[in-house]
Design a protein around this motif. Structure first.
Motif: not given
Length: 248
Positions: A31, A33, A38
């Motif tokens: 998960h 990135p 983020c």
């Protein structure tokens, strides 16, 4: 900008984990990135959670997380220069607008920003109520939030317990990264914060369920009361905090 401080600190931290013979059980790394801004929202049970939370991001894409931390840490003669050199974000709790804007700017520039929404280490080892900052920043910067749970780090170094690295040798630390929550799901802030808290709680519950039980003869001081441990309940911690606040 060259990372003249952060990379050596990461290597040092990984060396310490190896010296302590820790087993880092990292799940959900898919998960992480590869690029882009983020927020990482993490539960907080240990003073080592800052270093541990960055492991999945360094392992997968050599990315570095800018953590939001108490302003006092940046005033420390040793930790302060390191924190500034790693471009972490100081948080002044009496005036948070500046740190909020700093974090949003970093997110919009494509940085990873680490947040502990509980705002303090949990002495009960249960999830405490979340502040709304993570949801608000993600919505404003238009970036997703990655929920994360860390479990087992309290056995190494935590609030209200003396340091005993010898006893902590060989411990397992679970680091679980959840699926990203898009910014569109984080509005309004109260609803988004509850969604985020629920996601972190699920990851934490799963990590606790899969975690090795205490070895025979070892005190379960690091387990929450509802799992048969000796940690104070959230209600007891809240009462202690209220008494401390009233004395000020």
């Amino acid at each position: 900008m060259a990372e003249l401080v952060y990379k050596p600190v990461i290597r040092f931290a990984l060396g310490v984990f190896k010296a302590l013979d820790l087993t880092l059980d990292v799940r959900g790394q898919e998960h992480v990135p590869a690029t882009g801004g983020c927020i990482i929202a993490i539960n907080h049970v240990s003073y080592l959670d800052f270093a541990l939370a960055g492991v999945p991001f360094w392992r997968s894409h050599r990315r570095m997380v800018r953590f939001m931390a108490k302003h006092d840490v940046f005033s420390h003669p040793i930790a302060g220069p390191l924190m500034r050199g790693m471009r972490h974000i100081p948080v002044d709790r009496s005036s948070g607008a500046g740190s909020y804007r700093h974090a949003v700017t970093a997110l919009q520039a494509g940085e990873l920003v680490g947040v502990f929404p509980e705002a303090t280490v949990s002495r009960s080892f249960c999830l405490q109520p979340f502040k709304t900052g993570a949801a608000r920043m993600a919505a404003e910067a238009d970036v997703p939030v990655l929920p994360m749970a860390i479990w087992g780090s309290q056995r190494i170094l935590t609030k209200g317990r003396p340091r005993n690295f010898r006893a902590a040798r060989g411990s397992t630390v679970s680091i679980v990264v959840g699926e990203p929550i898009p910014p569109t799901e984080l509005k309004p802030a109260a609803t988004g914060t509850q969604l985020l808290a629920d996601a972190v709680l699920k990851l934490l519950t799963d990590a606790q369920r899969d975690y090795p039980p205490p070895p025979a003869g070892e005190s379960p001081w690091w387990l929450p009361a509802h799992l048969g441990g000796c940690a104070p309940t959230p209600e007891v911690v809240a009462q202690e905090q209220a008494k401390s606040h009233n004395k000020k």
